[in-house]
Each structure stands twice: as structure tokens, then as C-alpha cells.
Design a protein around this motif. Sequence first.
Motif, PDB file in Angstrom:
ATOM      1  N   ILE A 154      28.377 -43.604   6.428  1.00 19.50           N
ATOM      2  CA  ILE A 154      28.836 -42.402   7.144  1.00 19.50           C
ATOM      3  C   ILE A 154      30.170 -42.700   7.834  1.00 19.50           C
ATOM      4  N   ILE A 155      30.243 -43.849   8.523  1.00 13.37           N
ATOM      5  CA  ILE A 155      31.465 -44.226   9.238  1.00 13.37           C
ATOM      6  C   ILE A 155      32.629 -44.378   8.252  1.00 13.37           C
ATOM      7  N   HIS A 156      32.382 -45.081   7.145  1.00 10.64           N
ATOM      8  CA  HIS A 156      33.425 -45.301   6.131  1.00 10.64           C
ATOM      9  C   HIS A 156      34.012 -43.978   5.654  1.00 10.64           C
ATOM     10  N   ASP A 157      33.144 -43.020   5.311  1.00 13.90           N
ATOM     11  CA  ASP A 157      33.625 -41.747   4.768  1.00 13.90           C
ATOM     12  C   ASP A 157      34.464 -40.987   5.785  1.00 13.90           C
ATOM     13  N   GLU A 158      34.058 -41.010   7.050  1.00 14.01           N
ATOM     14  CA  GLU A 158      34.821 -40.324   8.099  1.00 14.01           C
ATOM     15  C   GLU A 158      36.189 -40.975   8.300  1.00 14.01           C
ATOM     16  N   VAL A 159      36.205 -42.313   8.353  1.00 21.11           N
ATOM     17  CA  VAL A 159      37.468 -43.031   8.561  1.00 21.11           C
ATOM     18  C   VAL A 159      38.396 -42.798   7.372  1.00 21.11           C
ATOM     19  N   ALA A 160      37.851 -42.901   6.166  1.00 19.63           N
ATOM     20  CA  ALA A 160      38.657 -42.714   4.953  1.00 19.63           C
ATOM     21  C   ALA A 160      39.250 -41.307   4.898  1.00 19.63           C
ATOM     22  N   ALA A 161      38.527 -40.332   5.455  1.00 20.55           N
ATOM     23  CA  ALA A 161      38.994 -38.939   5.450  1.00 20.55           C
ATOM     24  C   ALA A 161      39.941 -38.651   6.616  1.00 20.55           C
ATOM     25  N   GLY A 162      40.228 -39.681   7.436  1.00 18.02           N
ATOM     26  CA  GLY A 162      41.155 -39.491   8.548  1.00 18.02           C
ATOM     27  C   GLY A 162      40.534 -38.797   9.742  1.00 18.02           C
ATOM     28  N   ARG A 163      39.213 -38.885   9.877  1.00 14.94           N
ATOM     29  CA  ARG A 163      38.529 -38.228  11.003  1.00 14.94           C
ATOM     30  C   ARG A 163      37.948 -39.246  11.986  1.00 14.94           C
ATOM     31  N   THR A 164      38.635 -40.365  12.141  1.00 13.92           N
ATOM     32  CA  THR A 164      38.123 -41.441  12.997  1.00 13.92           C
ATOM     33  C   THR A 164      37.870 -40.963  14.427  1.00 13.92           C
ATOM     34  N   GLU A 165      38.768 -40.116  14.945  1.00  8.29           N
ATOM     35  CA  GLU A 165      38.641 -39.663  16.334  1.00  8.29           C
ATOM     36  C   GLU A 165      37.342 -38.886  16.560  1.00  8.29           C
ATOM     37  N   GLU A 166      36.801 -38.323  15.478  1.00  9.10           N
ATOM     38  CA  GLU A 166      35.591 -37.505  15.618  1.00  9.10           C
ATOM     39  C   GLU A 166      34.303 -38.321  15.501  1.00  9.10           C
ATOM     40  N   LEU A 167      34.412 -39.612  15.276  1.00 10.89           N
ATOM     41  CA  LEU A 167      33.209 -40.443  15.083  1.00 10.89           C
ATOM     42  C   LEU A 167      32.178 -40.295  16.205  1.00 10.89           C
ATOM     43  N   PRO A 168      32.588 -40.314  17.492  1.00  8.88           N
ATOM     44  CA  PRO A 168      31.556 -40.225  18.541  1.00  8.88           C
ATOM     45  C   PRO A 168      30.657 -38.987  18.417  1.00  8.88           C
ATOM     46  N   SER A 169      31.189 -37.899  17.864  1.00 11.68           N
ATOM     47  CA  SER A 169      30.367 -36.687  17.721  1.00 11.68           C
ATOM     48  C   SER A 169      29.289 -36.859  16.649  1.00 11.68           C
ATOM     49  N   LEU A 170      29.413 -37.900  15.824  1.00 11.96           N
ATOM     50  CA  LEU A 170      28.408 -38.138  14.775  1.00 11.96           C
ATOM     51  C   LEU A 170      27.262 -39.032  15.242  1.00 11.96           C
ATOM     52  N   LEU A 171      27.306 -39.431  16.508  1.00 10.48           N
ATOM     53  CA  LEU A 171      26.244 -40.333  17.010  1.00 10.48           C
ATOM     54  C   LEU A 171      24.841 -39.809  16.702  1.00 10.48           C
TER      55      LEU A 171
END
Length: 179
Positions: A154-171
Amino acid sequence: GLPQQERILWSMVRAAAEKGFESVRVAEVVERAGVSRTAFYEHFDNKQECLFAAYERVIDALVAYVGRAFEGDGPWPVKMRRALGACLEAYSAEPEVARMATVEVPAAGPEAQRCYRDALERLVPLFRGGREYAESEVLPPDLELMAVGGAEAIIHDEVAAGRTEELPSLLPDILFVVL
């Protein structure tokens, strides 16, 4: 300022994050670090060795940070929530580092993939507590690694898509996968 070797390592992190490891040239790394080419080769045999050393540094820091968040009181799911939250916050605060660690290193060939898997395995002990917590005899032996892998995907796909800043909302989603 930072010692030469540290400056070289952080320059590699930034360069790999920005351009992708394959495109990074030693010349750029030394220019960013403000050191000579000779200095680079005093510390590292080649750019791959430098990347692995930079990656180790990042993972050491991340594992220590996540481990500290996990310590302390509370049942295992609460501790897991703190640890995962810390990991997502750290990546979100440092998108370049997150990209280098989750996207660029695994893509840098078989030896890099081994480093990456070793890094993931360093997080497995945090997940082991879930075994006692579940009080189940039927959990598969590799469950912890699967849980790490699920969170990582899940983390990899978000980072690869350029959505790293939104990671905390995926907790909540990632916690669901892990628990």
C-alpha cells in the motif's frame, strides 16, 4: 557541517529520489555534497555501494523511530497503531527519502532487492506480538512477513503515485491489513 561521508550519503538519497537511481551519476552526488570525486571513491567503490549505505542509514533511522513509537504501554494493537503511524508520518515528512527507500532501492536490481527484504524483516519482530494477542494456534509461520508485505505494498503504491504526503490518512486501511 556534516562529515564528508554523511554529506555524500544524503546527496545520494536526494539524487536517487529525484531522478531514479539508474539516472544518478557520481558527478552529481559529489557536486551536491560539495566533495571531490576522489573523496567519493575514498568512501565507496561505486554508486551502488553508496546507495546501499545511504539506504542502510535511512532504514536504521526509521527502524529506531518506529521502534520507539511501539514501546510503551498498551495492548499490541495500540502499540502497532503508534508504530505504523510513526512510519507513515516519517515518510510523509520526507517524501524524497520515502521514494528512495520504497521505490528506487527495490528497483535497483537483485542485490538491492535483498537489502530491501532484509530491511522489511527488521520490522517483523514488532508484528510478532500479534501472535500472542490473537491466541490462535493456526496462524501461518510467515504471517508477520505477510503483514509487513501487505502494509508495504500500500505504501509503495502511494509513494510511486506521488501521494506520499497523504500516507498518514491511510493509517486505518493499513492497520486493518496488519491486524
